[in-house]
Motif scaffolding. Structure first.
Motif, PDB file in Angstrom:
ATOM      1  N   VAL A  70      -8.703  -5.941   0.427  1.00  8.99           N
ATOM      2  CA  VAL A  70      -9.057  -4.711   1.152  1.00  8.99           C
ATOM      3  C   VAL A  70     -10.466  -4.272   0.789  1.00  8.99           C
ATOM      4  O   VAL A  70     -11.257  -3.874   1.660  1.00  8.99           O
ATOM      5  CB  VAL A  70      -8.022  -3.594   0.854  1.00  8.99           C
ATOM      6  CG1 VAL A  70      -8.502  -2.259   1.372  1.00  8.99           C
ATOM      7  CG2 VAL A  70      -6.683  -3.951   1.446  1.00  8.99           C
ATOM      8  N   ASN A  71     -10.809  -4.370  -0.485  1.00 10.55           N
ATOM      9  CA  ASN A  71     -12.148  -3.982  -0.930  1.00 10.55           C
ATOM     10  C   ASN A  71     -13.199  -4.879  -0.295  1.00 10.55           C
ATOM     11  O   ASN A  71     -14.272  -4.401   0.135  1.00 10.55           O
ATOM     12  CB  ASN A  71     -12.225  -4.053  -2.458  1.00 10.55           C
ATOM     13  CG  ASN A  71     -13.458  -3.397  -3.006  1.00 10.55           C
ATOM     14  OD1 ASN A  71     -14.116  -2.622  -2.326  1.00 10.55           O
ATOM     15  ND2 ASN A  71     -13.793  -3.716  -4.251  1.00 10.55           N
TER      16      ASN A  71
ATOM     17  N   GLY B  62      -5.566  -5.634  -3.218  1.00  8.33           N
ATOM     18  CA  GLY B  62      -6.620  -4.628  -3.385  1.00  8.33           C
ATOM     19  C   GLY B  62      -8.006  -5.233  -3.293  1.00  8.33           C
ATOM     20  O   GLY B  62      -8.918  -4.637  -2.699  1.00  8.33           O
ATOM     21  N   ARG B  63      -8.175  -6.431  -3.850  1.00  8.18           N
ATOM     22  CA  ARG B  63      -9.481  -7.090  -3.768  1.00  8.18           C
ATOM     23  C   ARG B  63      -9.785  -7.483  -2.319  1.00  8.18           C
ATOM     24  O   ARG B  63     -10.931  -7.410  -1.865  1.00  8.18           O
ATOM     25  CB  ARG B  63      -9.509  -8.315  -4.662  1.00  8.18           C
ATOM     26  CG  ARG B  63      -9.527  -7.960  -6.133  1.00  8.18           C
ATOM     27  CD  ARG B  63      -9.498  -9.192  -6.970  1.00  8.18           C
ATOM     28  NE  ARG B  63     -10.643 -10.051  -6.638  1.00  8.18           N
ATOM     29  CZ  ARG B  63     -11.467 -10.569  -7.538  1.00  8.18           C
ATOM     30  NH1 ARG B  63     -11.247 -10.362  -8.811  1.00  8.18           N
ATOM     31  NH2 ARG B  63     -12.464 -11.331  -7.164  1.00  8.18           N
TER      32      ARG B  63
ATOM     33  N   ILE C 189      -0.563  -7.376  -6.079  1.00  9.61           N
ATOM     34  CA  ILE C 189      -1.138  -6.060  -5.785  1.00  9.61           C
ATOM     35  C   ILE C 189      -2.645  -6.080  -6.033  1.00  9.61           C
ATOM     36  O   ILE C 189      -3.431  -5.557  -5.229  1.00  9.61           O
ATOM     37  CB  ILE C 189      -0.435  -4.977  -6.625  1.00  9.61           C
ATOM     38  CG1 ILE C 189       0.997  -4.791  -6.138  1.00  9.61           C
ATOM     39  CG2 ILE C 189      -1.203  -3.663  -6.583  1.00  9.61           C
ATOM     40  CD1 ILE C 189       1.849  -3.928  -7.035  1.00  9.61           C
ATOM     41  N   VAL C 190      -3.067  -6.704  -7.134  1.00  9.04           N
ATOM     42  CA  VAL C 190      -4.503  -6.797  -7.430  1.00  9.04           C
ATOM     43  C   VAL C 190      -5.204  -7.637  -6.358  1.00  9.04           C
ATOM     44  O   VAL C 190      -6.287  -7.275  -5.883  1.00  9.04           O
ATOM     45  CB  VAL C 190      -4.710  -7.395  -8.850  1.00  9.04           C
ATOM     46  CG1 VAL C 190      -6.178  -7.755  -9.078  1.00  9.04           C
ATOM     47  CG2 VAL C 190      -4.218  -6.423  -9.900  1.00  9.04           C
TER      48      VAL C 190
END
Length: 69
Positions: free
Chosen positions: A61-62, A58-59, A54-55
């Motif tokens: 996508v960021n 998220g990275r 998940i992390v």
């Protein structure tokens, strides 16, 4: 008449305490002594892996948003 001596004041038979567990400590689930520890040992790495994924997502996508700007 006292409230504690009334038949409907306590569940179970009159004069006997109500039991919530097995009559003997080893009566139910004798073969499941360490099952909670085994489940915890097997599930902990999977939960950590899911959190890391998940992390990582998220990275990603960021980073994609930062490059698009």
């Amino acid at each position: 008449m006292s409230g504690m001596n009334h038949p409907s004041a306590r569940p179970g038979r009159a004069g006997q305490p109500q039991r919530y567990g097995p009559a003997r400590p080893g009566a139910v689930g004798e073969g499941e002594t360490g099952s909670a520890a085994v489940e915890l040992t097997l599930l902990t790495p999977l939960i950590i892996l899911m959190l890391l994924l998940i992390v990582y997502a998220g990275r990603g996508v960021n980073a994609r948003v930062a490059l698009a700007v």
